[in-house]
Design a protein around this motif. Structure first.
Motif, PDB file in Angstrom:
ATOM      1  N   ASN A  21       0.850  -1.189   0.000  1.00  0.00           N
ATOM      2  CA  ASN A  21       0.000   0.000   0.000  1.00  0.00           C
ATOM      3  C   ASN A  21       0.891   1.245   0.000  1.00  0.00           C
ATOM      4  O   ASN A  21       1.319   1.711   1.052  1.00  0.00           O
ATOM      5  N   HIS A  22       1.156   1.784  -1.172  1.00  0.00           N
ATOM      6  CA  HIS A  22       2.076   2.915  -1.318  1.00  0.00           C
ATOM      7  C   HIS A  22       1.592   4.185  -0.614  1.00  0.00           C
ATOM      8  O   HIS A  22       2.404   5.076  -0.333  1.00  0.00           O
ATOM      9  N   LYS A  23       0.314   4.257  -0.297  1.00  0.00           N
ATOM     10  CA  LYS A  23      -0.194   5.424   0.434  1.00  0.00           C
ATOM     11  C   LYS A  23       0.411   5.514   1.835  1.00  0.00           C
ATOM     12  O   LYS A  23       0.433   6.582   2.429  1.00  0.00           O
ATOM     13  N   ASP A  26       3.636   8.261   2.512  1.00  0.00           N
ATOM     14  CA  ASP A  26       3.399   9.620   3.004  1.00  0.00           C
ATOM     15  C   ASP A  26       3.023   9.612   4.482  1.00  0.00           C
ATOM     16  O   ASP A  26       3.550  10.399   5.271  1.00  0.00           O
ATOM     17  N   ILE A  62       9.161   3.650  -6.716  1.00  0.00           N
ATOM     18  CA  ILE A  62       7.718   3.831  -6.583  1.00  0.00           C
ATOM     19  C   ILE A  62       7.407   5.232  -7.084  1.00  0.00           C
ATOM     20  O   ILE A  62       7.775   6.219  -6.439  1.00  0.00           O
ATOM     21  N   ASP A  63       6.766   5.341  -8.230  1.00  0.00           N
ATOM     22  CA  ASP A  63       6.549   6.674  -8.800  1.00  0.00           C
ATOM     23  C   ASP A  63       5.284   7.360  -8.301  1.00  0.00           C
ATOM     24  O   ASP A  63       5.136   8.565  -8.436  1.00  0.00           O
ATOM     25  N   ASN A  64       4.381   6.610  -7.685  1.00  0.00           N
ATOM     26  CA  ASN A  64       3.120   7.212  -7.224  1.00  0.00           C
ATOM     27  C   ASN A  64       3.152   7.527  -5.726  1.00  0.00           C
ATOM     28  O   ASN A  64       2.165   7.382  -5.028  1.00  0.00           O
ATOM     29  N   ALA A  65       4.313   7.990  -5.258  1.00  0.00           N
ATOM     30  CA  ALA A  65       4.452   8.350  -3.844  1.00  0.00           C
ATOM     31  C   ALA A  65       5.256   9.641  -3.730  1.00  0.00           C
ATOM     32  O   ALA A  65       6.129   9.910  -4.558  1.00  0.00           O
ATOM     33  N   ASN A  68       8.222  13.376  -5.847  1.00  0.00           N
ATOM     34  CA  ASN A  68       9.112  12.907  -6.908  1.00  0.00           C
ATOM     35  C   ASN A  68       9.257  11.397  -6.952  1.00  0.00           C
ATOM     36  O   ASN A  68      10.169  10.880  -7.585  1.00  0.00           O
ATOM     37  N   GLY A  69       8.411  10.669  -6.240  1.00  0.00           N
ATOM     38  CA  GLY A  69       8.568   9.227  -6.139  1.00  0.00           C
ATOM     39  C   GLY A  69       9.614   8.899  -5.086  1.00  0.00           C
ATOM     40  O   GLY A  69      10.177   9.783  -4.432  1.00  0.00           O
ATOM     41  N   TYR A 143      14.223   9.261  -0.863  1.00  0.00           N
ATOM     42  CA  TYR A 143      13.404  10.143  -1.690  1.00  0.00           C
ATOM     43  C   TYR A 143      14.029  11.532  -1.766  1.00  0.00           C
ATOM     44  O   TYR A 143      14.725  11.964  -0.842  1.00  0.00           O
TER      45      TYR A 143
END
Length: 145
Positions: A21-23, A26, A62-65, A68-69, A143
């Motif tokens: 779960n990339h969410k 953050d 992971i580009d969707n985090a 800048n990923g 990151y």
């Protein structure tokens, strides 16, 4: 505005949860749900070039985090990076710095050519981060921000 590269250590269990779960990336950073962290300030691009990506381009991107990923780095990959970085000396880093193309567009290259000790400090912070994380069986996220 400067862009720094940050390294954040997590347990392998946290890395596995984040991978699903990339969410959580953050959230974990905002809530400081990590073991420890460091950054190499603006030296990331010059170090990436000097080291051939070792330490800087590690793990799964992971580009969707984040903005800048980020790179999600397993505990096994942290150990590999720590071992690879341990083979670099201050002298070897400086020799590679001197070999870089002076006309290169590497981020802040001219700063580090003028302030070699500052570059070495950033290299040593990154190597120490990976060493400590590896010794403790931790994974990591890196990151730029």
């Amino acid at each position: 505005m400067s862009m720094n590269l940050f390294f954040v250590a997590y347990t392998q269990q946290q890395i596995d949860e984040i991978d699903k779960n990339h969410k959580l990336i953050d959230e974990s950073l905002q809530e400081e749900k990590f073991s420890f962290r460091t950054d190499v300030e603006t030296a990331w691009d010059v170090l990436r070039e000097i080291l051939g990506g070792i330490g800087v381009e590690a793990g799964q991107f992971i580009d969707n985090a984040l903005f800048n990923g980020c790179f999600l780095i397993s505990s096994d990959e942290v150990k590999i990076q720590a071992e690879a970085l341990s083979k670099w000396s201050r002298e070897k880093v400086l020799a590679r710095l001197k070999d870089l193309d002076q006309t290169s567009d590497l981020y802040h290259l001219e700063v580090f050519q003028d302030e070699e000790e500052y570059l070495l400090e950033q290299f040593e912070k990154m190597a120490a981060f990976y060493k400590e994380a590896a010794e403790n069986g931790l994974g990591a996220i890196s990151y730029a921000a």
